[in-house]
Design a protein around this motif. Structure first.
Motif, PDB file in Angstrom:
ATOM      1  N   GLU A 153      27.477  41.554  28.062  1.00  0.00           N
ATOM      2  CA  GLU A 153      27.522  42.594  29.093  1.00  0.00           C
ATOM      3  C   GLU A 153      26.132  43.189  29.287  1.00  0.00           C
ATOM      4  O   GLU A 153      25.476  43.590  28.313  1.00  0.00           O
ATOM      5  CB  GLU A 153      28.490  43.701  28.673  1.00  0.00           C
ATOM      6  CG  GLU A 153      29.951  43.304  28.721  1.00  0.00           C
ATOM      7  CD  GLU A 153      30.503  43.237  30.136  1.00  0.00           C
ATOM      8  OE1 GLU A 153      29.912  43.903  31.032  1.00  0.00           O
ATOM      9  OE2 GLU A 153      31.477  42.512  30.348  1.00  0.00           O
ATOM     10  N   GLU A 154      25.696  43.263  30.556  1.00  0.00           N
ATOM     11  CA  GLU A 154      24.394  43.879  30.826  1.00  0.00           C
ATOM     12  C   GLU A 154      24.407  45.380  30.518  1.00  0.00           C
ATOM     13  O   GLU A 154      23.347  45.984  30.342  1.00  0.00           O
ATOM     14  CB  GLU A 154      23.995  43.639  32.286  1.00  0.00           C
ATOM     15  CG  GLU A 154      23.561  42.204  32.552  1.00  0.00           C
ATOM     16  CD  GLU A 154      23.168  41.979  33.986  1.00  0.00           C
ATOM     17  OE1 GLU A 154      22.094  42.501  34.388  1.00  0.00           O
ATOM     18  OE2 GLU A 154      23.929  41.316  34.716  1.00  0.00           O
ATOM     19  N   LYS A 155      25.602  45.967  30.442  1.00  0.00           N
ATOM     20  CA  LYS A 155      25.705  47.387  30.075  1.00  0.00           C
ATOM     21  C   LYS A 155      25.099  47.654  28.705  1.00  0.00           C
ATOM     22  O   LYS A 155      24.685  48.775  28.406  1.00  0.00           O
ATOM     23  CB  LYS A 155      27.170  47.827  30.100  1.00  0.00           C
ATOM     24  CG  LYS A 155      27.692  48.180  31.488  1.00  0.00           C
ATOM     25  CD  LYS A 155      29.077  48.820  31.389  1.00  0.00           C
ATOM     26  CE  LYS A 155      29.517  49.384  32.739  1.00  0.00           C
ATOM     27  NZ  LYS A 155      28.673  50.506  33.178  1.00  0.00           N
ATOM     28  N   GLU A 156      25.039  46.619  27.868  1.00  0.00           N
ATOM     29  CA  GLU A 156      24.436  46.774  26.551  1.00  0.00           C
ATOM     30  C   GLU A 156      22.958  47.155  26.646  1.00  0.00           C
ATOM     31  O   GLU A 156      22.393  47.711  25.708  1.00  0.00           O
ATOM     32  CB  GLU A 156      24.567  45.475  25.745  1.00  0.00           C
ATOM     33  CG  GLU A 156      25.984  45.112  25.356  1.00  0.00           C
ATOM     34  CD  GLU A 156      26.022  43.839  24.526  1.00  0.00           C
ATOM     35  OE1 GLU A 156      25.365  43.799  23.468  1.00  0.00           O
ATOM     36  OE2 GLU A 156      26.701  42.877  24.959  1.00  0.00           O
ATOM     37  N   SER A 213      17.896  41.049  31.112  1.00  0.00           N
ATOM     38  CA  SER A 213      19.145  41.077  31.888  1.00  0.00           C
ATOM     39  C   SER A 213      19.627  39.659  32.164  1.00  0.00           C
ATOM     40  O   SER A 213      20.815  39.349  32.023  1.00  0.00           O
ATOM     41  CB  SER A 213      18.939  41.822  33.213  1.00  0.00           C
ATOM     42  OG  SER A 213      18.647  43.183  33.000  1.00  0.00           O
ATOM     43  N   GLU A 262      21.714  49.196  29.001  1.00  0.00           N
ATOM     44  CA  GLU A 262      21.523  50.475  29.688  1.00  0.00           C
ATOM     45  C   GLU A 262      20.858  51.560  28.832  1.00  0.00           C
ATOM     46  O   GLU A 262      20.126  52.392  29.374  1.00  0.00           O
ATOM     47  CB  GLU A 262      22.847  50.961  30.276  1.00  0.00           C
ATOM     48  CG  GLU A 262      23.287  50.113  31.467  1.00  0.00           C
ATOM     49  CD  GLU A 262      24.486  50.675  32.194  1.00  0.00           C
ATOM     50  OE1 GLU A 262      24.906  51.822  31.899  1.00  0.00           O
ATOM     51  OE2 GLU A 262      25.014  49.971  33.080  1.00  0.00           O
TER      52      GLU A 262
END
Length: 574
Positions: free
Chosen positions: A221-224, A212, A226
């Motif tokens: 993007e940290e969403k990557e 992260s 998830e």
């Protein structure tokens, strides 16, 4: 021996219930878990990823990110070295997938449990040098790998250690002095001076947080990351770390996503257990999926699981998943045999008088020693070490009880080991040869300060609540308390004296017992006990008609019809 206690922690349960829209009984259950102020209750009930601490607060993360960014820019070969259990394999996958997505030149190594033993060793370091590796990153191991890390540095490689285990130490002037490996960066929230507020992450949690921080540093993007949360959930549950605060959020978020995973290998693992269309919960992670992952590292190679998670062919993935399921079935049989042999040895040799049980099963597969130790510990409620003959000396695993810090105790006799590590509740060790087994048994017992009261299993009851008060609504609302696990146990209720109207026994092994029960108010309830019939009948004896029990209520669904039932955990007859 057991002692039952009723939790009597106080709060205004009606007010808490109104504030958060929950039943006062649920409010009481939350208070019993020492969650008191409003912000803690909010995070417990509805915490999200935004409540996870900043990974940059973890000591060593900044230095590790700089090293990883330099490796990504230069095309330096990166090798991940993990442990072979669920947490290790998943930590490895999280790092590999994350670095690969950033364009890294990355591969992995997982030690062979039999040939290599736990964690990174010097042979792996030498092999990495031959393979042109410029950066080694460990996960779920490395904090005690002083010599291998030193060798890697001597050979000119950079090393990042990521781990979650206790830091080794030595006593100097009555104080603990940490012994850290000479890595370029050490990321372990348990090390001295680490300001990361939550110390109970598993190895995969530490790896995820490092990634992260790296994605932030790279402007990604940290969403990557998830999609990796469902893997992190599996590791967190299976490594039996506290399911509190951040771990609880990670597991809950992972469970939300696991049914929609695009990972072909994980899809196959769910399908092999007929879970592809089910609502997966923490039980499935800990007792269905996790053991299959572990079985590969125990009986074959853990790399088989990692390759499954990297598989792109659905048919190949399903075939491998079925093989893992069969391996786990084989492991179950070996474990049952080992538990039987261990209990016989304890009885035959009079070890039941010992406070700490040290059992030597030379022919036992060393990979299941820890499982056997855990089963014996659960049955006898004593700390247990199970030792077996390895290729090079004696290998062993220990499992402990709440009142005994196993790793601290092993430090008291550390000269008897050639290698050891672990934490309060579990540990591993190596001894030179069979001559050291009796010495270990003697010395670990000599330094034990536990009193008789420490061996009494304490059963804490949340609410003394007759079954008459159970409703469908209450049971459904209790789902907000999930996921269940260590330090967030399934709630426990109690009812005094239920009349037994009928007993039915089911299951291939006759270990599913269904009781038709009636309260003194006339409420009828089905009670389920999962135990061998013989043991149940022995406890019941002759002429007993009433059962006093602790229980957890749930909803049984049969052919579309729903009915309330209780799962009985502890009981006695009158």
């Amino acid at each position: 021996m057991e002692k039952w206690f009723i939790s009597k922690k106080k709060a205004d349960f009606d007010q808490i219930g109104k504030k958060f829209g929950i039943d006062p009984v649920v409010a009481r259950l939350i208070r019993n878990r020492d969650i008191t102020d409003e912000e803690e209750i909010r995070r417990y009930l509805s915490g999200t990823l935004s409540d996870i601490s900043d990974p940059a607060a973890m000591k060593g993360v900044k230095e590790a990110c700089i090293l990883l960014q330099e490796a990504l820019r230069s095309g330096t070969k990166i090798r991940i070295i993990s442990d072979y259990d669920v947490d290790g394999v998943i930590s490895n996958y999280i790092l590999w997938r994350s670095l690969k997505n950033l364009g890294g030149t990355v591969d992995y190594t997982i030690p062979d449990r039999i040939q290599d033993g736990y964690g990174m060793n010097t042979d792996m370091v030498l092999q990495a040098k031959k393979d042109g590796i410029g950066l080694i990153i460990t996960c779920d191991n490395g904090i005690a790998a002083f010599e291998p890390v030193a060798e890697a540095k001597k050979l000119g490689m950079n090393v990042i250690v990521t781990d979650h285990h206790e830091v080794p130490y030595q006593m100097e002037d009555g104080r603990k002095q940490e012994i850290l490996p000479p890595a370029d960066a050490v990321v372990d929230p348990k090390q001295k001076g680490c300001e990361y507020p939550y110390k109970q992450l598993c190895g995969a949690g530490v790896a995820f947080q490092l990634m992260s921080a790296l994605y932030r540093a790279e402007g990604r993007e940290e969403k990557e990351l998830e999609p990796l949360l469902c893997f992190l959930a599996i590791a967190t549950v299976c490594d039996v770390v506290d399911l509190t605060k951040e771990n609880r959020i990670f597991v809950r978020e992972g469970l939300k996503r696991i049914g929609f995973t695009e990972n072909i290998g994980l899809q196959a693992l769910l399908k092999a257990h007929k879970l592809e269309d089910s609502e997966v919960n923490s039980y499935h992670l800990g007792f269905v999926i996790g053991p299959c992952i572990n079985a590969s590292g125990r009986l074959e190679s853990a790399e088989k699981v990692l390759k499954l998670f990297l598989e792109t062919d659905p048919d190949e993935a399903l075939e491998t998943a079925q093989e893992l399921k069969e391996l786990n079935d084989q492991r179950k049989g070996m474990t049952n045999d080992g538990v039987r042999d261990a209990l016989e040895q304890i009885s035959r040799n009079g070890y039941d008088r010992d406070k700490i049980l040290v059992i030597y099963l030379p022919d036992c597969h060393e990979s299941i020693a820890g499982i056997i130790a855990g089963r014996v510990k659960d049955k006898l409620h004593k700390p247990v070490f199970v030792l077996t003959k390895g290729r090079e000396g004696i290998k062993g695993s220990g499992r402990s009880i709440e009142t005994y810090h196993m790793f601290e105790a092993m430090n008291e006799v550390k000269d008897v080991f050639t290698r050891f590590g672990g934490h309060a509740m579990a540990a591993g060790c190596s001894l030179l040869d069979e001559s050291k087994v009796d010495e270990f048994r003697l010395r670990i017992n000599e330094c034990c300060t536990l009193g008789q009261e420490d061996f009494i299993k304490k059963v804490t009851i949340d609410v003394d609540m007759p079954v008459d008060y159970i409703t469908m609504g209450l049971v459904r609302q209790m789902a907000v308390l999930e996921p269940f696990g260590k330090e967030n146990k399934r709630p426990l209720f109690a009812h005094r004296k239920l009349f037994i109207e009928r007993i039915q026994v089911f299951g291939d092994n006759r270990n599913v017992i269904r009781l038709s029960l009636q309260s003194d108010r006339g409420t009828r309830m089905t009670g389920m006990i999962f135990e061998e019939e013989e043991s149940f009948r022995q406890k019941m004896g002759e002429g007993k008609q009433y059962i006093t029990c602790t229980y957890y209520p749930d909803i049984n669904v049969y052919r579309g019809n729903e009915s309330l039932q209780i799962r009985i955990q502890h009981y006695f007859f009158t």
